[in-house]
Design a protein around this motif. Sequence first.
Motif, PDB file in Angstrom:
ATOM      1  N   GLY A 135       0.824  -1.202   0.000  1.00 30.00           N
ATOM      2  CA  GLY A 135       0.000   0.000   0.000  1.00 30.00           C
ATOM      3  C   GLY A 135       0.858   1.253   0.000  1.00 30.00           C
ATOM      4  O   GLY A 135       0.793   2.054   0.936  1.00 30.00           O
ATOM      5  N   THR A 136       1.644   1.441  -1.068  1.00 30.20           N
ATOM      6  CA  THR A 136       2.544   2.609  -1.116  1.00 30.20           C
ATOM      7  C   THR A 136       2.436   3.315  -2.459  1.00 30.20           C
ATOM      8  O   THR A 136       2.061   2.721  -3.472  1.00 30.20           O
ATOM      9  CB  THR A 136       4.020   2.211  -0.904  1.00 30.20           C
ATOM     10  N   GLU A 137       2.823   4.592  -2.450  1.00 32.97           N
ATOM     11  CA  GLU A 137       2.929   5.384  -3.672  1.00 32.97           C
ATOM     12  C   GLU A 137       4.188   6.247  -3.603  1.00 32.97           C
ATOM     13  O   GLU A 137       4.476   6.861  -2.570  1.00 32.97           O
ATOM     14  CB  GLU A 137       1.700   6.290  -3.862  1.00 32.97           C
ATOM     15  N   ASN A 138       4.940   6.245  -4.693  1.00 33.51           N
ATOM     16  CA  ASN A 138       6.101   7.138  -4.853  1.00 33.51           C
ATOM     17  C   ASN A 138       7.147   6.954  -3.753  1.00 33.51           C
ATOM     18  O   ASN A 138       7.723   7.921  -3.262  1.00 33.51           O
ATOM     19  CB  ASN A 138       5.644   8.602  -4.893  1.00 33.51           C
ATOM     20  N   CYS A 139       7.396   5.713  -3.387  1.00 29.78           N
ATOM     21  CA  CYS A 139       8.419   5.430  -2.380  1.00 29.78           C
ATOM     22  C   CYS A 139       9.703   4.954  -3.060  1.00 29.78           C
ATOM     23  O   CYS A 139       9.695   4.536  -4.214  1.00 29.78           O
ATOM     24  CB  CYS A 139       7.912   4.398  -1.385  1.00 29.78           C
ATOM     25  N   LYS A 140      10.834   5.053  -2.326  1.00 31.70           N
ATOM     26  CA  LYS A 140      12.128   4.729  -2.901  1.00 31.70           C
ATOM     27  C   LYS A 140      12.969   3.930  -1.902  1.00 31.70           C
ATOM     28  O   LYS A 140      12.978   4.223  -0.711  1.00 31.70           O
ATOM     29  CB  LYS A 140      12.880   6.006  -3.287  1.00 31.70           C
ATOM     30  N   VAL A 141      13.684   2.945  -2.440  1.00 27.73           N
ATOM     31  CA  VAL A 141      14.686   2.205  -1.683  1.00 27.73           C
ATOM     32  C   VAL A 141      15.968   2.300  -2.508  1.00 27.73           C
ATOM     33  O   VAL A 141      16.114   1.629  -3.533  1.00 27.73           O
ATOM     34  CB  VAL A 141      14.270   0.739  -1.475  1.00 27.73           C
ATOM     35  N   THR A 142      16.880   3.164  -2.096  1.00 34.61           N
ATOM     36  CA  THR A 142      18.009   3.516  -2.955  1.00 34.61           C
ATOM     37  C   THR A 142      19.333   3.483  -2.206  1.00 34.61           C
ATOM     38  O   THR A 142      19.418   3.857  -1.027  1.00 34.61           O
ATOM     39  CB  THR A 142      17.822   4.926  -3.558  1.00 34.61           C
ATOM     40  N   ASN A 143      20.365   3.025  -2.904  1.00 32.77           N
ATOM     41  CA  ASN A 143      21.759   3.118  -2.447  1.00 32.77           C
ATOM     42  C   ASN A 143      21.983   2.472  -1.087  1.00 32.77           C
ATOM     43  O   ASN A 143      22.706   2.996  -0.238  1.00 32.77           O
ATOM     44  CB  ASN A 143      22.193   4.593  -2.412  1.00 32.77           C
ATOM     45  N   ASN A 144      21.356   1.315  -0.895  1.00 30.56           N
ATOM     46  CA  ASN A 144      21.548   0.549   0.331  1.00 30.56           C
ATOM     47  C   ASN A 144      22.340  -0.720   0.039  1.00 30.56           C
ATOM     48  O   ASN A 144      22.511  -1.118  -1.106  1.00 30.56           O
ATOM     49  CB  ASN A 144      20.194   0.163   0.928  1.00 30.56           C
TER      50      ASN A 144
END
Length: 790
Positions: A322-331
């Motif tokens: 249930g998400t919009e416009n989320c980011k998982v980056t550079n981990n």
Amino acid sequence: MQKLNKILFLVGFIALLFSCTQEEKPIEIYVSQTAENEKGDGLSYTTVAEAVQKTSELKENSPEAHIIINILPGTYYLSESITIPPSLSNLTIKGTSASEVTLKGATPIQLDWQKYKDHMYVADVGQVSSFDQFVVNGKPQVLARYPNYDEAAQYWQGFAEDALSKERVASWKNPVGTYFHALHGGRWGGFHFRITGIDADGNPVFEGGHQNNRASKPHKVFRMVENVFEELDSPGEWYLNTEENKLYYWPLDDMDLNTAQFEVSVLKNLIQLTGTLENPVRNVTIEGVKFENSQRTFMDGYEPLLRSDWTIYRGGAVFLEGTENCKVTNNEFTNLGGNVILASKYNKNLEIKGNHIHDSGASAISFIGDPSAVRSPSFNYKEFVPVSEMDTVSGPKNELFPRECLVEDNLIYRIGRIEKQTAGVQISMAMDITVRHNSIYDVPRAGINIGDGTWGGHILEYNDVFNTVLETSDHGSFNSWGRDRFWHPKRAVMDSLTDANPNMWKWDAVHTTIIRNNRFRCDHGWDIDLDDGSSNYHIYNNLLLNNGLKLREGFARVAENNIMVNNSLHPHVWFKNSQDVFRHNIVQKAYQDIRLDGWGKELDYNLFPNEVSMMKSRLYDRDLNSAYGDPLFKDPAHLDFSVLENSPAFKIGFKNFPMDKFGVQKAELKALAKTPEVPNLNEKTKEGAETAPVMTWLRNKLKNVSSKEEQSAYGLNTAEGVIVLNVWEQSPAVLNKGLKAGDVIVQANGKRLKGIRDFINVVMETKTQEKLDITVVRNQSEIQLSIRTK
């Protein structure tokens, strides 16, 4: 008055313009191991949980505020999962960098070691009574197992046929709690069990085996057991006695137990973004953090993913629903027990970018919709919904599925260390997922997997996928299934369904999936494997380095401008009206066809290695405009398979595509990433060099007589003719006392045959006839036959 109004209007306009150009400054919170930060503004905490709680308080007064939780260098242990609800939207959780900030699903533990015997030590673990990962000085240790851990072993890092023999089980004082791992009987993934008891005959009683959607008995050889005290017999192994809360350990050589740091895993999910379709979590970013040490999940609840071979645990170290416009980056994600990142049900515009994912138990990145969004779903290979009861509307039933998401520039390797039905990127019940510039390798099954045709629109481009299917079989670097509404486990029924409604496949595969500009290499399966019913694909500008392209069943696959090094197209079990297209490709073998009811809509303008390979297809009125010859690759020793200016490939419409854009582009990840092994070009593909080609004709396998030894063995006058290697019993050429395996065809329609090339020429000259008169040598005697060709 009019002048005053103009002045007031101008002032108002300037004020409005000024307000529109000023962005509200984000609120910054700091997490540090000393609860101090340079600004000294009071918003500093020692745990991420405290910072999230403060964020919740701030959001009560300013719900739209952008809040940044800055995590300063250090290692932070999570005692419970961090949960981000919709009320915490517009949030960034940001570490200084993944090399400096670590979040662990583990807890440090102080241990008072006592000598037990020989090399083994024992310590009380107190209240920490349940864990499945024991970490010493930052390195996970090996749960006591048989056979011992061997990184060089192909399966389970060590396997043994007698892992669960009655004699071995009888040697264990308390087998309850033992984990039994085995590959699927067909090596289509794996199974995991826990021993719950021993029956009267001394055989183990199990729970588990629910981790695979294709039932079978466990593989008889490729198996392993762990969590057995009596198998603790080598350095680095450990065992937890949960009844006595005692930890047993054989330390690694030169380890000082007095100064070593010990940790045990306590969490399965580390960060969870959980909203709903109606009230999603919006604009949350997670970046610059290393995630490590979560628990394994293979014995938890799993659910089947429609009729694919998958079941899955709907969870991960980072879980989004249930998400919009989320980011998982550079981990960085490593040493995790289960799935790494899982996007469940409704997720829109999720970006997973620039991450380093390695050494984890299950899949790396998964997009998993909700079955409620699928019309007339079936959940097992043999299940089906009768047409009379089927919902025949195209597309999804509701919005509970991932869509318009991006997976870009991620380095993924050594995942699936525990579970084998896994992938670098898994897509099921989703739409419009883009997978771009990822390097994926050293995995037990597929690098990228699409589990069904619902609902397509995916774009896979510029990926580098190799060293795949390392512990399983019958799969590909890219794999897909399409067991959608049109598909039926009985082929005759499926034929009748699709004959009655030729567009039935469009009900689920509503958008075309594009596979372009990728480099694939699979040494244990196909480079690209479109399995059972995969439909509506456009496959172009791909470099396939080893095992070619398989298209099984399904409809409307267009494959063009691909290079298949040392291999070819594998058309398997095609429908008579498949609408498949294969054109402008470079292949280096004849087509490897199996059980075709039709030869697709168009197979033409392809470049073959030699005339025999090309002429086989012409038997079926295909490839009439194709050519053969050396493609003249530019620099294959350095993986540049573009063709030179004078290549015959240009005459059949082939166009060069970039050879230097595959895989990760982020500098620090590109420096770490491996590239595939350079293939040895098969010299037999050159014109005139292939003395003993093998081909299939009317589903019977034929080859040239190629040596004096074969001439002698078959009792031939000369080393010429066509050997029938094996036959298909239902082939028209076999029925009514026709061809038999071991026959050598030496004459057809009165013409003596030197080999397959001559035989093909005769067949093409007589292709309108239903019978062919041949002479075969059988049991060293010539026999005249009149065989059917239709």
